[in-house]
Every structure is written in structure tokens, then in C-alpha cells.
Design an enzyme around this catalytic site. Structure first.
Site, PDB file in Angstrom:
ATOM      1  CB  ALA A   1      16.988  48.002 -25.483  1.00  0.00           C
TER       2      ALA A   1
ATOM      3  CB  VAL B   1      13.653  40.615 -27.179  1.00  0.00           C
ATOM      4  CG1 VAL B   1      13.687  41.819 -28.121  1.00  0.00           C
ATOM      5  CG2 VAL B   1      14.669  39.569 -27.615  1.00  0.00           C
ATOM      6  CB  CYS B   2      10.940  44.185 -26.118  1.00  0.00           C
ATOM      7  SG  CYS B   2       9.848  45.605 -26.286  1.00  0.00           S
ATOM      8  CB  THR B   3       7.981  44.397 -22.143  1.00  0.00           C
ATOM      9  OG1 THR B   3       7.262  43.863 -23.257  1.00  0.00           O
ATOM     10  CG2 THR B   3       7.983  45.916 -22.230  1.00  0.00           C
TER      11      THR B   3
END
Lengths: 210, 210
Positions: free
Chosen positions: A151, A99-101
Site C-alpha cells: 500500500a 510500494v505505493c503507486t
């Protein structure tokens, strides 16, 4: 089915807790938060700690790995031991996810070479520099490689529901969606770079609390 | 601006973490997780603990109170000391809010008498028995009473963004929405009782892990 969510200083809490709340409801799910050492781990704002109940070294295999992001992922990236742990976990998983970075960690571990991948919009260049191909899609599945990236922050909920559907079937995923009453009605329409007004982008550039 | 999020054994983690991730970015925000005693507090599945950095007794006032729900809220409801703490906090807040069955705690504290309120869909009757008027709306604002209630689990994100808009203006709320990339794209459309297929409802009745 063992689901492992690694924590590190400076992670983003919602990256971890969104997918957790979905995946823990899967039939047979056993969810474990882990960190370099067991105990409380502080998020990026330092105002919230989640408890890791296991140390990385205690975990030799898992079915689903969910790597959250956050500013602290930068430290994680330069730790060969941690990246090796990610690779060893991936060798045992049915699905390795981020998730995310968190996708930067998968990329640094060499799992995204040449693959399209999602990340927080602000990390697109960093992701590309690590050998992946950033895409603005919200959830990116690579079935052959058993990898799913998503994202920024809140996207982990969408990712986890899609994954729940793959693992346990559509009806189970729908039941989980109903249980968490995920019928999103954002009061504004600014959730992507395409949609956000310039004034909101300018405010982010000037700096918000994080 | 002090934002306090009370925790209790058996809370739902996403109820607390969704609004936290949004509200902590407000200018001047100072976010504190609190519980009867400081230390780790286990969620309803017992597989995740969040750390309360303060005890309820240490907190005498706050600007925003965010009460999460979860199965453990039932114990919270029958504790006169805790309900008294909620009432004392409300006397000091600009906004008193709840996510999911957190609205049962507000109702039990006498803050929702005769008011429309949101909650998890499964708690509609319980909420009405406590003197509120359940509505299936996702977020319900009562400006005069300074109270906002929201629906099940994931609705706390929508609630917090709407609240951020009231507190700091639309552009700030939009910047936060962009930061958490909240551009929801649920893979299924089963997030409410109206939308979920019967098979998913039957599966919930039969029982999922929670």
C-alpha cells in the site's frame, strides 16, 4: 543476492528507502539504485535527490526488484522502454515488488493482469483500469507469480520485513526489525481511509504540500 | 518554515527520509538537506547517496532541525566545528530533533545535559556518557528546551507525526498520516529489546549486513 531499486523523476523517497533499509541487511545482499541514466534523481517534492549508481541498461538481471511509487510514476507508465525493462527484470527475479503507486508500473507492464494488488489508496481506480484488482490490504503476496505489492508509502517497511522472512527466515527478519527498532507507535490513528477522520480527508482534498 | 536535515558520511537513510516525508507536507515547509559540502553523501552501507543541496556554512538559521543517526555520527561527534554548527542552529530553531543515534550529536553539542532522551537501543550507554539520560521511550519531547529525540531508525516517522501535530495541529498531522498511509502492520513483533526473541538478538550479535 542483487536487489535493484529503480528511480525516476518524481518518485516518493520513503517508498524506496523504507524497503532499502530492511533488505540491505539480508545476508549476501547487494543493493543497487538504478535510473534511466546514472546520477541524482529528484523526488516528487524536488527537495531530495537520491543517486542512481547504475543505468537501467547496465542491469540485465536481479533477484529482487523494488519499484517505488510517486507522482512521477505516471511518466514511467507511458514509456515502452521502461515497461519492457520491468518485464525483462521480472523474468529474472525471485521476487518482483512494488510500494505505493509502484504497482501501477507493474500493472502497466502486464504483470498484474487479473491479480489482486495493493497500491496507494488514491490510485485504486487507476490500478483497476490497468487490469489489476485493487485491495485495501497492506501487503499482497502472489507466490506463484513471484509478485508482492504494498500500500501507500510507509507500507514498504512492512512489505520488506515480510519478504525478508520469506527469503532468509523469520529470525533474520526479526533481527532486522530490532535493528531498525520498528516498534511503531503512531501518535494518531489516521493511517487508512477507514480510520482517518473526515476533517483530515477534507484537508487532503483541499491540498497539502507534497 | 525552514526544515534542515544535516547529512554526514555513514548516516542511516531511513532516519533522514522518514521525517522528511512527513515534515515536507507541513504548510509552508521548505526542506533542505545540508552537509559539510554540498553534493552527494553516502549512507552507512555506502550503497545509497542522498544529495545535500546546501553546505552547513550556507545555513545560518532554521525552524526545525532533524539530526539523523548512523555509524558515521561517531566522526560527527568529534568535530568541534560541526557541534558548534548544531549549537548555532539550535539557537534559532523552534524544534531541534534527532532520530536514532542523532541524539548522540545533540548530547555532544551539550543540548541534552541532564535531560531524558531517546536513541537507538544499542547507544544507551554512549548517550548517558555524553550527559543525557537514556530512556527506552520512542519519542521524548522537552517543550521548554524545544528538543525532541526519538528511538532507532523507523521511530523518526512517529516523531515527525507527533511534531507535525504540535506545529500544525492534529488534523494536519492526521492528513499527512493518511497521505503516507501509515497504518503499520509489522509481520513480526520484534521491534524492541523487550519484544525481540533471543535468537534474533543472538543473530544481531553475530553480525548482519548494515
Amino acid at each position: 543476492m542483487r536487489i535493484v531499486i529503480p528511480l525516476f523523476d518524481g518518485f516518493t523517497a520513503l517508498d524506496a528507502v523504507g524497503p532499502y533499509e530492511v533488505l540491505k541487511m539480508l545476508p549476501g545482499a547487494e543493493t543497487v539504485f538504478a535510473a534511466e541514466t546514472a546520477g541524482p534523481v529528484r523526488d516528487s517534492a524536488k527537495t531530495l535527490a537520491l543517486t542512481a549508481d547504475a543505468a537501467f541498461g547496465d542491469i540485465t538481471a536481479c533477484d529482487v526488484l523494488v519499484v517505488p511509487g510517486g507522482r512521477g510514476v505516471r511518466d514511467f507508465l507511458t514509456d515502452p522502454g521502461l515497461l519492457d525493462w520491468v518485464r525483462r527484470m521480472h523474468a529474472t527475479t525471485t521476487w518482483t515488488t512494488s510500494v505505493c503507486t509502484g504497482s501501477l508500473a507493474l500493472a502497466a507492464a502486464g504483470l498484474l493482469d487479473g491479480l489482486t494488488a495493493a497500491s496507494h489508496w488514491s490510485a485504486a481506480e487507476d490500478l483497476n483500469e490497468l487490469g489489476a484488482v485493487y485491495t485495501g490490504e497492506r501487503v499482497v503476496f502472489h507466490d506463484e507469480q513471484r509478485i508482492v505489492t504494498s500500500a501507500g508509502v510507509s507500507s514498504g517497511i512492512d512489505m520488506a520485513l515480510a519478504l525478508a522472512g520469506r527469503i532468509a527466515g523469520r529470525t533474520t527478519a526479526e533481527a532486522i526489525q530490532l535493528m531498525i527498532e520498528y516498534d511503531p507507535q503512531p501518535p494518531f490513528d489516521a493511517g487508512s481511509l477507514d480510520k482517518a477522520p473526515q476533517a483530515a480527508k477534507d484537508l487532503l482534498t483541499a491540498g497539502l504540500n507534497r
